[in-house]
Design a protein around this motif. Structure first.
Motif, PDB file in Angstrom:
ATOM      1  N   ILE A  23       0.860  -1.185   0.000  1.00  0.00           N
ATOM      2  CA  ILE A  23       0.000   0.000   0.000  1.00  0.00           C
ATOM      3  C   ILE A  23       0.891   1.228   0.000  1.00  0.00           C
ATOM      4  O   ILE A  23       1.725   1.398   0.894  1.00  0.00           O
ATOM      5  N   THR A  24       0.728   2.088  -1.000  1.00  0.00           N
ATOM      6  CA  THR A  24       1.498   3.326  -1.084  1.00  0.00           C
ATOM      7  C   THR A  24       0.568   4.522  -0.885  1.00  0.00           C
ATOM      8  O   THR A  24      -0.643   4.419  -1.072  1.00  0.00           O
ATOM      9  N   PHE A  25       1.182   5.663  -0.539  1.00  0.00           N
ATOM     10  CA  PHE A  25       0.412   6.891  -0.328  1.00  0.00           C
ATOM     11  C   PHE A  25       1.018   8.076  -1.074  1.00  0.00           C
ATOM     12  O   PHE A  25       0.596   9.207  -0.878  1.00  0.00           O
TER      13      PHE A  25
ATOM     14  N   PRO B 143      -3.883  -0.308  -9.825  1.00  0.00           N
ATOM     15  CA  PRO B 143      -3.912  -0.420  -8.366  1.00  0.00           C
ATOM     16  C   PRO B 143      -5.345  -0.488  -7.836  1.00  0.00           C
ATOM     17  O   PRO B 143      -6.273   0.058  -8.430  1.00  0.00           O
ATOM     18  N   ILE B 144      -5.495  -1.167  -6.709  1.00  0.00           N
ATOM     19  CA  ILE B 144      -6.778  -1.209  -6.012  1.00  0.00           C
ATOM     20  C   ILE B 144      -6.885   0.036  -5.142  1.00  0.00           C
ATOM     21  O   ILE B 144      -5.969   0.359  -4.379  1.00  0.00           O
ATOM     22  N   LEU B 145      -7.992   0.730  -5.254  1.00  0.00           N
ATOM     23  CA  LEU B 145      -8.203   1.971  -4.513  1.00  0.00           C
ATOM     24  C   LEU B 145      -9.246   1.775  -3.421  1.00  0.00           C
ATOM     25  O   LEU B 145     -10.083   0.875  -3.506  1.00  0.00           O
TER      26      LEU B 145
ATOM     27  N   LYS C 145      -7.387   8.415   1.213  1.00  0.00           N
ATOM     28  CA  LYS C 145      -7.705   9.004  -0.090  1.00  0.00           C
ATOM     29  C   LYS C 145      -6.593   8.848  -1.122  1.00  0.00           C
ATOM     30  O   LYS C 145      -6.855   8.753  -2.314  1.00  0.00           O
ATOM     31  N   SER C 146      -5.347   8.827  -0.672  1.00  0.00           N
ATOM     32  CA  SER C 146      -4.227   8.691  -1.613  1.00  0.00           C
ATOM     33  C   SER C 146      -3.673   7.275  -1.668  1.00  0.00           C
ATOM     34  O   SER C 146      -2.661   7.015  -2.319  1.00  0.00           O
ATOM     35  N   ALA C 147      -4.337   6.328  -1.001  1.00  0.00           N
ATOM     36  CA  ALA C 147      -3.819   4.960  -0.906  1.00  0.00           C
ATOM     37  C   ALA C 147      -4.009   4.181  -2.211  1.00  0.00           C
ATOM     38  O   ALA C 147      -5.041   4.293  -2.874  1.00  0.00           O
ATOM     39  N   LYS C 148      -2.995   3.373  -2.544  1.00  0.00           N
ATOM     40  CA  LYS C 148      -3.063   2.475  -3.697  1.00  0.00           C
ATOM     41  C   LYS C 148      -2.447   1.135  -3.302  1.00  0.00           C
ATOM     42  O   LYS C 148      -1.373   1.102  -2.711  1.00  0.00           O
ATOM     43  N   LEU C 149      -3.125   0.066  -3.651  1.00  0.00           N
ATOM     44  CA  LEU C 149      -2.644  -1.284  -3.341  1.00  0.00           C
ATOM     45  C   LEU C 149      -2.230  -1.993  -4.623  1.00  0.00           C
ATOM     46  O   LEU C 149      -3.000  -2.068  -5.574  1.00  0.00           O
ATOM     47  N   ARG C 150      -1.001  -2.518  -4.625  1.00  0.00           N
ATOM     48  CA  ARG C 150      -0.513  -3.322  -5.744  1.00  0.00           C
ATOM     49  C   ARG C 150      -0.054  -4.688  -5.210  1.00  0.00           C
ATOM     50  O   ARG C 150       0.510  -4.768  -4.118  1.00  0.00           O
TER      51      ARG C 150
END
Length: 311
Positions: A241-243, A286-288, A301-306
């Protein structure tokens, strides 16, 4: 202060991990143990999870939260960049899944003494590991104007980076910049009033940039991701998970290269470089977070899952 942290993309991450009941899992950014707790619920007697975090308060909170799972849980105080070494020290060479939830925790932001927040006046600290000597105060007071500009431009992506750096250097010539409150006032002076009225908090991007620089967050991610993929068992997965756009770009590019590492010219009929694929990217996009989660937790709100799966 009680350790509180709202876990982002909880169900999506644990589902994406594809947990095997008897598998070995690693949460490399344990935090309060939110993801780890849900993984533990899926494990049988043979399954286990290793939680790694460099923040002592996080480990204490996670230890309390996970104590009902007994010896299924092993906690290690370290940076995830040393994951492979720390696992070997406890006799683990391969795992079935890894979770990384990057960035700063809710607790670190809310605990003003940690110096992460631009909303509270506190010492300029921002260390994720308080065993580290260098703090944000050292960066603000010792970096050259050009280096400050580079950090704020690259890691904060602030179009006023040059002016902010100029104002910081001018102010510190008069007195040391020791607190978050001082820094916030300097940043405000560097950004036009009309921009401040329309945009979010003027110090948000600079504080983010200083935190990333101090804790070497992008270098750690870039330098350790390949080795984490290497320690996965076949069909093992890593969920990240990135931000921040730079974090996400690093993860996306390394996952893509791990899937297709061939460097042969496109006109070659067959691959001759000998670089074999390490697996496949599960998330082409990415999954949001859901709209509901974003409403409940602004941090998401800025999270992305890869997700990447080892072959």
């Amino acid at each position: 202060m009680e350790f509180k942290h709202t876990t982002v993309l909880l169900d999506e991450t644990v589902d994406g991990l594809n947990v095997k009941p008897d598998g070995i899992y690693v949460d490399g950014t344990l935090g309060g143990g939110g993801h780890a707790y849900q993984v533990c619920k899926k494990l049988t007697g043979k399954g286990s999870i290793i939680g790694i975090d460099q923040d002592e308060e996080a480990l204490k909170a996670a230890g309390t939260r996970l104590e009902d799972f007994g010896d299924k849980v092993t906690l290690i105080r370290s940076n995830y960049k040393d994951m492979q070494v720390k696992l070997l020290e406890i006799g683990v060479d391969k795992v079935d899944g890894i979770i990384l939830d990057l960035g700063v925790s809710s607790y670190q932001l809310d605990n003003k003494e940690r110096g992460f927040s631009y909303r509270e006046d506190a010492p300029l600290d921002m260390r994720m590991d308080n065993r580290q000597e260098k703090t944000a105060k050292d960066i603000v007071n010792t970096y050259s104007e050009m280096d400050l500009y580079r950090v704020i431009r690259d890691y904060g992506e602030d179009k006023f980076a040059k002016n902010i750096a100029k104002h910081i250097v001018a102010e510190r010539a008069q007195r040391s910049i020791d607190t978050t409150g001082q820094l916030v006032e300097i940043i405000k002076q560097a950004i036009p009033m009309k921009v401040r009225k329309k945009a979010g908090h003027p110090a948000k991007k600079t504080f983010q940039a200083l935190r990333i620089e101090l804790n070497k967050e992008l270098e750690v991610l870039r330098d350790s991701l390949d080795s984490m993929i290497e320690i996965l068992n076949p069909q093992g997965r890593i969920c990240i998970i990135t931000f921040h756009s730079l974090e996400d770009r690093i993860v996306k590019n390394i996952f893509r290269t791990a899937e297709n590492p061939c460097i042969c010219p496109p006109e070659f009929p067959v691959c001759v470089c000998g670089r074999a694929s390490k697996g496949k990217v599960i998330t082409r996009k990415p999954i949001l977070p859901s709209e509901e989660e974003m409403e409940e937790n602004s941090r998401s709100k800025s999270a992305k899952l890869r997700i990447f799966e080892r072959s």
